[in-house]
Design a protein around this motif. Structure first.
Motif, mmCIF file in Angstrom:
data_model
loop_
_atom_site.group_PDB
_atom_site.id
_atom_site.type_symbol
_atom_site.label_atom_id
_atom_site.label_comp_id
_atom_site.label_asym_id
_atom_site.label_seq_id
_atom_site.Cartn_x
_atom_site.Cartn_y
_atom_site.Cartn_z
ATOM 1 N N MET A 241 -3.562 -23.657 -2.364
ATOM 2 C CA MET A 241 -4.122 -23.581 -3.694
ATOM 3 C C MET A 241 -4.485 -24.999 -4.150
ATOM 4 O O MET A 241 -3.720 -25.926 -3.954
ATOM 5 C CB MET A 241 -3.126 -22.941 -4.659
ATOM 6 C CG MET A 241 -3.659 -22.909 -6.054
ATOM 7 S SD MET A 241 -2.728 -22.089 -7.374
ATOM 8 C CE MET A 241 -1.323 -21.375 -6.711
ATOM 9 N N ASP A 242 -5.655 -25.141 -4.740
ATOM 10 C CA ASP A 242 -6.103 -26.435 -5.255
ATOM 11 C C ASP A 242 -5.384 -26.769 -6.562
ATOM 12 O O ASP A 242 -5.095 -25.881 -7.362
ATOM 13 C CB ASP A 242 -7.604 -26.422 -5.533
ATOM 14 C CG ASP A 242 -8.441 -26.491 -4.275
ATOM 15 O OD1 ASP A 242 -7.885 -26.790 -3.205
ATOM 16 O OD2 ASP A 242 -9.657 -26.261 -4.365
ATOM 17 N N THR A 243 -5.137 -28.068 -6.768
ATOM 18 C CA THR A 243 -4.594 -28.501 -8.042
ATOM 19 C C THR A 243 -5.711 -28.494 -9.094
ATOM 20 O O THR A 243 -6.898 -28.484 -8.755
ATOM 21 C CB THR A 243 -4.010 -29.919 -7.951
ATOM 22 O OG1 THR A 243 -5.072 -30.828 -7.641
ATOM 23 C CG2 THR A 243 -2.918 -30.000 -6.890
ATOM 24 N N THR A 244 -5.314 -28.549 -10.342
ATOM 25 C CA THR A 244 -6.298 -28.579 -11.425
ATOM 26 C C THR A 244 -7.160 -29.831 -11.330
ATOM 27 O O THR A 244 -8.379 -29.769 -11.530
ATOM 28 C CB THR A 244 -5.593 -28.500 -12.794
ATOM 29 O OG1 THR A 244 -4.885 -27.263 -12.857
ATOM 30 C CG2 THR A 244 -6.587 -28.563 -13.936
ATOM 31 N N SER A 245 -6.550 -30.969 -10.994
ATOM 32 C CA SER A 245 -7.339 -32.207 -10.900
ATOM 33 C C SER A 245 -8.339 -32.145 -9.756
ATOM 34 O O SER A 245 -9.471 -32.625 -9.885
ATOM 35 C CB SER A 245 -6.423 -33.422 -10.762
ATOM 36 O OG SER A 245 -5.617 -33.323 -9.612
ATOM 37 N N ARG A 246 -7.976 -31.535 -8.635
ATOM 38 C CA ARG A 246 -8.923 -31.385 -7.521
ATOM 39 C C ARG A 246 -10.092 -30.486 -7.935
ATOM 40 O O ARG A 246 -11.246 -30.796 -7.662
ATOM 41 C CB ARG A 246 -8.214 -30.816 -6.292
ATOM 42 C CG ARG A 246 -9.151 -30.583 -5.123
ATOM 43 C CD ARG A 246 -8.388 -30.029 -3.909
ATOM 44 N NE ARG A 246 -9.277 -29.479 -2.933
ATOM 45 C CZ ARG A 246 -9.885 -30.176 -1.979
ATOM 46 N NH1 ARG A 246 -9.689 -31.474 -1.902
ATOM 47 N NH2 ARG A 246 -10.683 -29.596 -1.113
ATOM 48 N N THR A 247 -9.777 -29.387 -8.599
ATOM 49 C CA THR A 247 -10.824 -28.485 -9.068
ATOM 50 C C THR A 247 -11.734 -29.193 -10.061
ATOM 51 O O THR A 247 -12.960 -29.026 -10.025
ATOM 52 C CB THR A 247 -10.206 -27.230 -9.713
ATOM 53 O OG1 THR A 247 -9.356 -26.585 -8.760
ATOM 54 C CG2 THR A 247 -11.271 -26.252 -10.166
#
Length: 66
Positions: free
Chosen positions: A1-7
């Motif tokens: 799952m991607d982190t919010t910052s990566r997204t």
């Protein structure tokens, strides 16, 4: 799952590419930098929000992951 910052970073880089390409397309149709920039900017803001929400939604769906 991607982190919010990566997204968030993925969304920003995608929208910068879209902003540039839509400014060029808008300019080809309107021959106006201000009109094409306004069209591209409004599309980028709407697209950014939609892409970010789309990515966050899909990060909670396990279908197709291994």
């Amino acid at each position: 799952m991607d982190t919010t910052s990566r997204t968030l970073v993925k969304s920003i880089t995608w929208q910068v590419m879209g902003l540039l390409s839509m400014t060029i397309v808008g300019y080809l149709f309107t021959r106006s930098i201000s009109a094409s920039g306004g069209i591209a900017l409004s599309g980028a803001v709407i697209g950014f929000v939609c892409y970010f929400l789309h990515e966050k939604l899909w990060s909670h769906i396990g279908w197709g992951r291994k």
